[in-house]
Design an enzyme around this catalytic site. Sequence first.
Site, PDB file in Angstrom:
ATOM      1  CG  PHE A 117     -28.935   9.031   6.235  1.00 15.19           C
ATOM      2  CD1 PHE A 117     -28.387   9.902   5.801  1.00 15.19           C
ATOM      3  CD2 PHE A 117     -28.310   7.761   6.273  1.00 15.19           C
ATOM      4  CE1 PHE A 117     -26.924  10.114   5.265  1.00 15.19           C
ATOM      5  CE2 PHE A 117     -26.973   7.754   5.751  1.00 15.19           C
ATOM      6  CZ  PHE A 117     -26.164   8.976   5.244  1.00 15.19           C
ATOM      7  CE  LYS A 140      -4.331   0.555   2.188  1.00 12.79           C
ATOM      8  NZ  LYS A 140      -5.155   0.645   3.429  1.00 12.79           N
ATOM      9  CB  CYS A 162     -19.682   2.794   8.723  1.00 19.08           C
ATOM     10  SG  CYS A 162     -18.116   3.023   8.047  1.00 19.08           S
TER      11      CYS A 162
HETATM   12  C1  UGA Z   1     -21.197   6.243   7.422  1.00 17.75           C
HETATM   13  C2  UGA Z   1     -21.976   7.492   7.769  1.00 17.75           C
HETATM   14  O1  UGA Z   1     -22.964   8.175   7.083  1.00 17.75           O
HETATM   15  C3  UGA Z   1     -20.495   8.256   8.055  1.00 17.75           C
HETATM   16  O2  UGA Z   1     -20.936   9.604   8.829  1.00 17.75           O
HETATM   17  C4  UGA Z   1     -19.695   7.960   9.007  1.00 17.75           C
HETATM   18  O3  UGA Z   1     -18.461   8.652   9.098  1.00 17.75           O
HETATM   19  C5  UGA Z   1     -19.320   6.613   8.441  1.00 17.75           C
HETATM   20  O4  UGA Z   1     -20.551   5.474   8.058  1.00 17.75           O
HETATM   21  C6  UGA Z   1     -18.208   5.655   8.964  1.00 17.75           C
HETATM   22  O5  UGA Z   1     -18.723   5.599  10.412  1.00 17.75           O
HETATM   23  O6  UGA Z   1     -16.951   5.706   8.879  1.00 17.75           O
HETATM   24  P1  UGA Z   1     -20.751   5.411   4.822  1.00 17.75           P
HETATM   25  O7  UGA Z   1     -20.704   4.102   5.079  1.00 17.75           O
HETATM   26  O8  UGA Z   1     -19.425   5.787   4.032  1.00 17.75           O
HETATM   27  O9  UGA Z   1     -20.933   6.427   5.893  1.00 17.75           O
HETATM   28  O10 UGA Z   1     -21.963   5.424   3.794  1.00 17.75           O
HETATM   29  P2  UGA Z   1     -23.492   6.328   3.763  1.00 17.75           P
HETATM   30  O11 UGA Z   1     -23.818   7.369   2.843  1.00 17.75           O
HETATM   31  O12 UGA Z   1     -23.780   6.779   5.382  1.00 17.75           O
HETATM   32  O13 UGA Z   1     -24.255   5.325   3.308  1.00 17.75           O
HETATM   33  C7  UGA Z   1     -24.339   3.942   4.335  1.00 17.75           C
HETATM   34  C8  UGA Z   1     -25.344   3.051   3.528  1.00 17.75           C
HETATM   35  O14 UGA Z   1     -26.802   3.289   3.808  1.00 17.75           O
HETATM   36  C9  UGA Z   1     -25.565   2.731   2.258  1.00 17.75           C
HETATM   37  O15 UGA Z   1     -25.516   1.166   2.018  1.00 17.75           O
HETATM   38  C10 UGA Z   1     -26.459   3.422   1.604  1.00 17.75           C
HETATM   39  O16 UGA Z   1     -27.303   2.925   0.363  1.00 17.75           O
HETATM   40  C11 UGA Z   1     -27.479   3.474   2.781  1.00 17.75           C
HETATM   41  N1  UGA Z   1     -28.661   4.460   2.957  1.00 17.75           N
HETATM   42  C12 UGA Z   1     -28.238   5.651   3.093  1.00 17.75           C
HETATM   43  C13 UGA Z   1     -29.904   4.058   2.427  1.00 17.75           C
HETATM   44  O17 UGA Z   1     -30.230   3.141   2.252  1.00 17.75           O
HETATM   45  N2  UGA Z   1     -31.005   5.077   2.727  1.00 17.75           N
HETATM   46  C14 UGA Z   1     -30.501   6.296   2.940  1.00 17.75           C
HETATM   47  O18 UGA Z   1     -31.365   7.169   2.901  1.00 17.75           O
HETATM   48  C15 UGA Z   1     -29.196   6.552   3.131  1.00 17.75           C
END
Ligand code: UGA
Length: 437
Positions: A249, A35, A260
């Site tokens: 969300f 990496k 996450c």
């Molecule tokens: C999430 C959090 O949003 C971040 O704030 C946090 O820092 C991160 O985890 C972490 O702990 O490192 P991430 O997993 O990158 O971020 O992605 P998201 O955009 O939150 O989406 C997570 C999942 O939820 C995805 O599968 C997405 O498709 C789903 N989702 C999101 C839904 O099904 N509906 C929604 O309305 C939003």
Amino acid sequence: MNICVIGTGYVGLVTGSVFADLGNEVICVDNNVEKIAMLNRGDMPIYEPGLEEMIARNVEDQRLSFTTDTEEAVSHSDIVFICVGTPPKENGESDLTYVEQAAKTIARALNRYKVVVNKSTVPVGTGELVRDIILTNRRRDVDFDVVSNPEFLREGSAINDTLYPDRIVIGAPNQAVAMKILELYAPLEHPMLITDVASAEMIKYASNAFLATKISFINSIANICEQAGADVIQVMKGMGYDHRIGAAFLQAGLGYGGSCFPKDSLALIHTAERFGYDFQLLKQVVAVNEQQTMLFMNRLKEKLNGFQDKVIGVLGLAFKPNTDDMREAKSLDVIRIVIQGGGTVKAYDPIAIENTRHQFPDIFYGRNAYEAAEGTDALIIVTEWNEFKQLNLERLKKVMRGNVIFDGRNIYDPIRLQRLGFDYTGIGRSPHAFNSK
Ligand code: UGA
């Protein structure tokens, strides 16, 4: 300031690059030799929009460098960020091995006062653990402080989230050390909250668990909408206008994936148990999420009279758009269910095909959505990439063998698709709802 970032995953790389971009001298370390070699060549180990340019710019200006020598990097720094992975154990508990290893290395390299900042997602009490490990393993009688500074960035929008965060949380043992970290973030000019270490650690889990709860809640509402002839898109909008609820969300779909929410929800349930509390609400959030894709696939199976000898197109493989990350991606469940039912899968994703090939080497991967759709009986939208929203649906219909579209992310207008002759099913979308998106 001289900063060392241990761990070059999403959080470490983005944090290191942004701090360098703000004018600090940053050394990113990782014990993964390959990496670090990649990063030194200017190649990216992950796909994240804007990251490559930011890294290149700061490497060229000599504010950012990469090494495998953690002790050397730590000894040169005033602030050390721990950004290593905390993968789940079999029982859902967080595996803190990498955090513990980082703490031991920091202890060995402690040559002058340092602030050790934990950015990895860790259960309450880990700040104390890191402190104890450094105290036990340090070679010199040098002072240090341990701070919790949880990260809230999302994959796919990581740089923007870091530059424009809703809040910066600094969990510090005293005011002086809190001010030191606050100073580091001062150029970002965003709300900062100073707390004790345990509260900062809890804020991270509570935030992710709450967002996961919103998603499972709206998915449950969507499942009722389907039976009740209501349209979840309109329900979501009507709820979201209420400032106390907010529209973020609340997109109904196949459920949450990624590295996450699934992991952190289980870890919080485990932490609660450790403190004698049965977190029933969060257990149900996890259960709803696990069932959601299965319910959707059962409906498709019913529609097609089983998957045996059927050809199914899968559009979108990554766990969400703008990433090639396949961790806990719903596409993996979808593909597995079709194959186990005797069907054939043809898949396409703009950037996650190579990462999917490791797990499913034998399925057909198209060069674009139309190629993946060719000869299929049904198409499933699994990830809401922008390019799928703009597809030429007439062309899609011509290349397909059947006309079934199962839209797992509600990107299409049901009325329009029906008019084009598709047999369309979304999530929580009533075929009778006259007003669509
Ligand atoms: C999430 C959090 O949003 C971040 O704030 C946090 O820092 C991160 O985890 C972490 O702990 O490192 P991430 O997993 O990158 O971020 O992605 P998201 O955009 O939150 O989406 C997570 C999942 O939820 C995805 O599968 C997405 O498709 C789903 N989702 C999101 C839904 O099904 N509906 C929604 O309305 C939003």
